[in-house]
Design a protein around this motif. Structure first.
Motif, PDB file in Angstrom:
ATOM      1  N   HIS A   1       9.598  -8.681   9.509  1.00 23.88           N
ATOM      2  CA  HIS A   1       9.606  -7.313   9.026  1.00 23.88           C
ATOM      3  C   HIS A   1       8.909  -7.218   7.671  1.00 23.88           C
ATOM      4  N   GLU A   2       8.474  -6.009   7.348  1.00 22.82           N
ATOM      5  CA  GLU A   2       7.701  -5.785   6.135  1.00 22.82           C
ATOM      6  C   GLU A   2       8.422  -4.802   5.225  1.00 22.82           C
ATOM      7  N   VAL A   3       8.120  -4.935   3.936  1.00 19.14           N
ATOM      8  CA  VAL A   3       8.510  -3.934   2.948  1.00 19.14           C
ATOM      9  C   VAL A   3       7.239  -3.473   2.240  1.00 19.14           C
ATOM     10  N   HIS A   4       7.275  -2.260   1.722  1.00 18.46           N
ATOM     11  CA  HIS A   4       6.098  -1.667   1.089  1.00 18.46           C
ATOM     12  C   HIS A   4       6.449  -1.252  -0.334  1.00 18.46           C
TER      13      HIS A   4
ATOM     14  N   LEU B   1      -0.766   0.035  -8.673  1.00 19.57           N
ATOM     15  CA  LEU B   1      -0.196  -1.179  -8.097  1.00 19.57           C
ATOM     16  C   LEU B   1      -1.152  -2.342  -8.275  1.00 19.57           C
ATOM     17  N   SER B   2      -0.644  -3.430  -8.788  1.00 20.20           N
ATOM     18  CA  SER B   2      -1.407  -4.665  -8.921  1.00 20.20           C
ATOM     19  C   SER B   2      -0.733  -5.722  -8.070  1.00 20.20           C
ATOM     20  N   GLY B   3      -1.422  -6.219  -7.065  1.00 20.03           N
ATOM     21  CA  GLY B   3      -0.831  -7.169  -6.138  1.00 20.03           C
ATOM     22  C   GLY B   3      -0.754  -6.580  -4.743  1.00 20.03           C
ATOM     23  N   PRO B   4      -0.085  -7.258  -3.826  1.00 17.79           N
ATOM     24  CA  PRO B   4      -0.039  -6.772  -2.436  1.00 17.79           C
ATOM     25  C   PRO B   4       0.783  -5.504  -2.304  1.00 17.79           C
ATOM     26  N   GLU B   5       0.309  -4.597  -1.468  1.00 18.92           N
ATOM     27  CA  GLU B   5       1.048  -3.366  -1.177  1.00 18.92           C
ATOM     28  C   GLU B   5       2.160  -3.623  -0.174  1.00 18.92           C
ATOM     29  N   THR B   6       2.013  -4.684   0.648  1.00 19.59           N
ATOM     30  CA  THR B   6       2.984  -5.004   1.696  1.00 19.59           C
ATOM     31  C   THR B   6       3.315  -6.485   1.621  1.00 19.59           C
ATOM     32  N   ARG B   7       4.597  -6.814   1.823  1.00 16.96           N
ATOM     33  CA  ARG B   7       5.034  -8.213   1.902  1.00 16.96           C
ATOM     34  C   ARG B   7       5.880  -8.390   3.158  1.00 16.96           C
ATOM     35  N   GLU B   8       5.724  -9.535   3.809  1.00 12.74           N
ATOM     36  CA  GLU B   8       6.411  -9.809   5.072  1.00 12.74           C
ATOM     37  C   GLU B   8       7.391 -10.953   4.893  1.00 12.74           C
ATOM     38  N   CYS B   9       8.557 -10.832   5.567  1.00 17.17           N
ATOM     39  CA  CYS B   9       9.553 -11.896   5.562  1.00 17.17           C
ATOM     40  C   CYS B   9       9.087 -13.004   6.517  1.00 17.17           C
ATOM     41  N   LEU B  10       8.805 -14.187   5.972  1.00 14.38           N
ATOM     42  CA  LEU B  10       8.263 -15.297   6.747  1.00 14.38           C
ATOM     43  C   LEU B  10       9.375 -16.132   7.372  1.00 14.38           C
ATOM     44  N   ASP B  11       8.987 -17.050   8.274  1.00 15.40           N
ATOM     45  CA  ASP B  11       9.956 -17.929   8.921  1.00 15.40           C
ATOM     46  C   ASP B  11      10.671 -18.826   7.914  1.00 15.40           C
ATOM     47  N   SER B  12      10.020 -19.077   6.794  1.00 18.04           N
ATOM     48  CA  SER B  12      10.624 -19.917   5.759  1.00 18.04           C
ATOM     49  C   SER B  12      11.639 -19.151   4.922  1.00 18.04           C
ATOM     50  N   LEU B  13      11.901 -17.884   5.323  1.00 16.32           N
ATOM     51  CA  LEU B  13      12.811 -16.988   4.603  1.00 16.32           C
ATOM     52  C   LEU B  13      12.319 -16.708   3.191  1.00 16.32           C
TER      53      LEU B  13
ATOM     54  N   GLY C   1       2.831 -13.393  -0.024  1.00 16.55           N
ATOM     55  CA  GLY C   1       2.133 -12.851  -1.182  1.00 16.55           C
ATOM     56  C   GLY C   1       2.922 -12.986  -2.469  1.00 16.55           C
ATOM     57  N   GLU C   2       2.320 -12.491  -3.529  1.00 16.92           N
ATOM     58  CA  GLU C   2       2.946 -12.533  -4.834  1.00 16.92           C
ATOM     59  C   GLU C   2       3.717 -11.243  -5.086  1.00 16.92           C
ATOM     60  N   GLU C   3       4.605 -11.296  -6.040  1.00 13.91           N
ATOM     61  CA  GLU C   3       5.396 -10.123  -6.382  1.00 13.91           C
ATOM     62  C   GLU C   3       4.514  -9.107  -7.101  1.00 13.91           C
ATOM     63  N   PRO C   4       4.392  -7.887  -6.581  1.00 14.60           N
ATOM     64  CA  PRO C   4       3.487  -6.915  -7.191  1.00 14.60           C
ATOM     65  C   PRO C   4       4.081  -6.329  -8.474  1.00 14.60           C
ATOM     66  N   THR C   5       3.195  -5.756  -9.269  1.00 15.01           N
ATOM     67  CA  THR C   5       3.600  -5.082 -10.508  1.00 15.01           C
ATOM     68  C   THR C   5       2.904  -3.731 -10.582  1.00 15.01           C
ATOM     69  N   CYS C   6       3.446  -2.853 -11.395  1.00 14.12           N
ATOM     70  CA  CYS C   6       2.861  -1.528 -11.621  1.00 14.12           C
ATOM     71  C   CYS C   6       2.353  -1.466 -13.051  1.00 14.12           C
ATOM     72  N   GLN C   7       1.054  -1.268 -13.193  1.00 12.13           N
ATOM     73  CA  GLN C   7       0.435  -1.228 -14.508  1.00 12.13           C
ATOM     74  C   GLN C   7       0.053   0.202 -14.852  1.00 12.13           C
ATOM     75  N   ARG C   8       0.242   0.563 -16.095  1.00  7.94           N
ATOM     76  CA  ARG C   8      -0.077   1.918 -16.544  1.00  7.94           C
ATOM     77  C   ARG C   8      -1.584   2.142 -16.495  1.00  7.94           C
ATOM     78  N   ILE C   9      -1.969   3.322 -16.015  1.00 14.30           N
ATOM     79  CA  ILE C   9      -3.382   3.673 -15.936  1.00 14.30           C
ATOM     80  C   ILE C   9      -3.838   4.177 -17.292  1.00 14.30           C
ATOM     81  N   ASP C  10      -4.851   3.529 -17.821  1.00 11.72           N
ATOM     82  CA  ASP C  10      -5.403   3.937 -19.105  1.00 11.72           C
ATOM     83  C   ASP C  10      -6.272   5.155 -18.918  1.00 11.72           C
ATOM     84  N   ALA C  11      -6.082   6.180 -19.738  1.00 16.28           N
ATOM     85  CA  ALA C  11      -6.859   7.421 -19.610  1.00 16.28           C
ATOM     86  C   ALA C  11      -8.344   7.175 -19.771  1.00 16.28           C
ATOM     87  N   GLY C  12      -8.702   6.153 -20.546  1.00 16.66           N
ATOM     88  CA  GLY C  12     -10.128   5.878 -20.754  1.00 16.66           C
ATOM     89  C   GLY C  12     -10.675   4.836 -19.817  1.00 16.66           C
TER      90      GLY C  12
END
Length: 407
Positions: A103-106, A115-127, A131-142
Motif C-alpha cells: 500500500h501507498e501513502v501520499h 515538496l522535496s523528495g518522493p510524493e508517494t512511498r510504498e510499504c515494502l516486504d521488509s516492512l 524512498g526517502e522521507e520527504p520535506t516541505c520547503q518554503r517557496i522563495d518569492a524571488g
C-alpha cells in the motif's frame, strides 16, 4: 395474582371481630380499587420490561464490540504485515491510513511550501517505506527569477498545486463506513480514505467509441481539457478545433509580391509568375492570372500557346472522402462550335480526373483519398474549336494543399 390476593385481604379485614366502628366497603368500590391497582402494576411491568430490553441491547453491543476488537487484533497478527506509520512532513500532511505491505501513502505541502523528495512511498516486504522521507520547503518569492531554481510556473504561494490524490469524505451509517469523493475522483482500491484522480481521457478511450477531444485530450487533477495543434483554436464546445485563417487575420509573413493562401493548420506564401513559352510572352493582369500578348502574324508557335493561364490554390483535409469535385472550369462565352476539356501532363496522375458537367464547363475531381501532409498539382486545359480548328487554349494550374489532420 396480585389483585386476587388484595381482594382476599380486604374481604378478611371486613369480617374481623371487634371492629365495631368499621363498615364494609361496597362491591363497586372494591372493583374500582382493583382496576386502579391493576393499571399501576401493568405500568410498572411495562417500564421494567423496557429497561430490561435496553440493558440487553447495551450488553449485546458491548459484546459485539469486544468480539470485533479481538478479531481485529487477531487479524492484525495473522494477516498482511504492516509498516510503522511514516511521519508527515513539517508544514505538510500525509494522505492514507492503510500501512500494509504493497500500500501507498501520499504527501502534500501546505500553501507556500514545495515538496522535496518522493510524493508517494510504498510499504515494502521488509516492512520499510520506499524512498526517502520527504520535506516541505518554503517557496522563495524571488525563486522564479533564479534560473537555477526549478519551480513549476503553475504553483503559487496563494494556491496549492493540483494533485492526483485527495482525502475522501467518510460517514458511518448503520455500522458501516460510506466514503465519497469530489467530482473527477474515485475511491482508491487500496485505501478507502483516499480519492484518486479519474483519467477521463483514458476512460473515454476504453469505454466508448470515438474520442473525447477532436485532437488531443490532456488529463488534469479532477478534470481534463482538450488541446488543438498549432494553427487551430479550440471551438466553443471546448472539444473541437477550428482552423485559424492567418491570411484573413493578417497573422502571416507574406510579402506584397506573394499571395497568402490559407491552409488547414497554417498558410503558404505563394509566388505567382507568368510562364515562358517559345515565341510567346505573357503579362500578369491580376494576382492570379496571366494573359498572352498578341502574336506576330504568321507565328504558329505563338498561336499554339495558351491565351491565358490562371492559378488556383485549394486546401483540403487529410483522407477526405472521394470522389469529390474540387474545381469547375467554365467558358463565359463560346466563339467556336465546340469546347474540349482535359488534363495536361502526368501531374496528379492517379489522384485526379476531369469530367464534362455541361456544354460549357468541366469539373476537376479528386478520385483517391490523400493522406496529409501533401501537395498535389494538376493542370486543366480548356480548348475552343471551330470546325476542328483550334481557336484558343485556356490553362488553369490547380495546387492542392492537404492538411496533416482530418479536420
Amino acid at each position: 395474582m396480585y389483585s386476587s390476593g388484595l381482594f382476599l385481604l380486604i374481604f378478611i379485614t371486613c369480617q374481623m371481630p371487634g371492629s365495631q366502628s368499621q363498615e364494609c366497603v361496597s362491591r363497586q368500590e372494591v372493583q374500582s380499587t382493583l382496576r386502579h391497582v391493576h393499571k399501576l402494576l401493568s405500568a410498572h411491568e411495562t417500564s421494567f420490561l423496557q429497561s430490561v430490553r435496553s440493558l440487553r441491547k447495551k450488553l449485546d453491543l458491548l459484546h459485539n464490540n469486544t468480539i470485533k476488537h479481538g478479531s481485529n487484533i487477531n487479524a492484525g497478527k495473522n494477516s498482511t504485515p504492516i509498516c510503522l506509520p511514516p511521519n508527515p512532513p513539517a508544514n505538510g500532511r500525509m494522505l492514507g491510513q492503510v500501512f500494509k505491505v504493497g500500500h501507498e501513502v501520499h504527501f502534500l505541502c501546505n500553501p507556500g511550501f514545495q515538496l522535496s523528495g518522493p510524493e508517494t512511498r510504498e510499504c515494502l516486504d521488509s516492512l520499510r517505506w520506499s524512498g526517502e522521507e520527504p520535506t516541505c520547503q518554503r517557496i522563495d518569492a524571488g525563486a522564479h527569477n533564479n534560473p537555477t531554481t526549478s519551480i513549476p510556473t503553475s504553483t503559487s504561494p496563494s494556491s496549492p498545486p493540483s494533485v492526483s490524490v485527495r482525502p475522501s469524505r467518510c460517514i458511518e451509517f448503520q455500522d458501516s463506513m460510506h466514503c465519497t469523493c469530489e467530482q473527477g475522483y474515485s475511491i482508491s482500491r487500496q485505501d478507502r480514505s483516499l480519492c484518486t484522480d479519474i483519467d477521463e481521457c483514458e476512460l473515454f478511450r476504453m469505454t466508448q467509441a470515438g474520442r473525447l477531444c477532436l485532437h488531443m485530450c490532456m488529463n488534469t487533477a479532477g478534470s481534463y481539457y482538450c488541446q488543438c495543434p498549432t494553427g487551430y483554436s479550440i471551438s466553443k464546445d471546448n472539444r473541437g478545433c477550428q482552423d485559424i485563417d492567418e491570411c484573413e487575420t493578417a497573422a502571416h509573413n507574406c510579402t506584397k509580391d506573394q499571395v497568402c493562401v490559407n491552409t488547414f493548420g497554417g498558410h503558404r506564401c505563394m509566388v505567382v509568375e507568368c510562364p515562358r513559352f517559345r515565341n510567346a510572352s505573357y503579362i500578369k493582369t491580376s494576382p492570379l492570372q496571366c494573359e498572352r500578348n498578341p502574336c506576330v502574324q504568321g507565328n504558329k508557335a505563338c498561336l499554339k500557346a495558351p491565351l491565358s493561364i490562371s492559378f488556383h490554390f485549394m486546401s483540403v483535409v487529410s483522407n477526405m472522402s472521394t470522389p469529390r469535385v474540387l474545381f469547375r472550369v467554365s467558358a463565359a462565352r463560346v466563339l467556336g462550335d465546340a469546347l474540349r476539356f482535359g488534363l495536361l501532363g502526368s501531374r496528379g496522375a492517379g489522384h485526379f480526373t476531369l469530367q464534362r458537367s455541361s456544354r460549357q464547363s468541366g469539373e476537376l475531381l479528386l478520385v483517391e483519398p490523400v493522406q496529409g501532409p501533401a501537395t498535389l498539382e494538376a493542370e486543366v486545359e480548356m480548348s475552343e474549336l471551330e470546325r476542328r480548328t483550334l481557336l484558343g487554349r485556356y490553362v488553369t494550374k490547380v495546387t492542392l494543399f492537404v492538411s496533416p489532420y482530418s479536420f
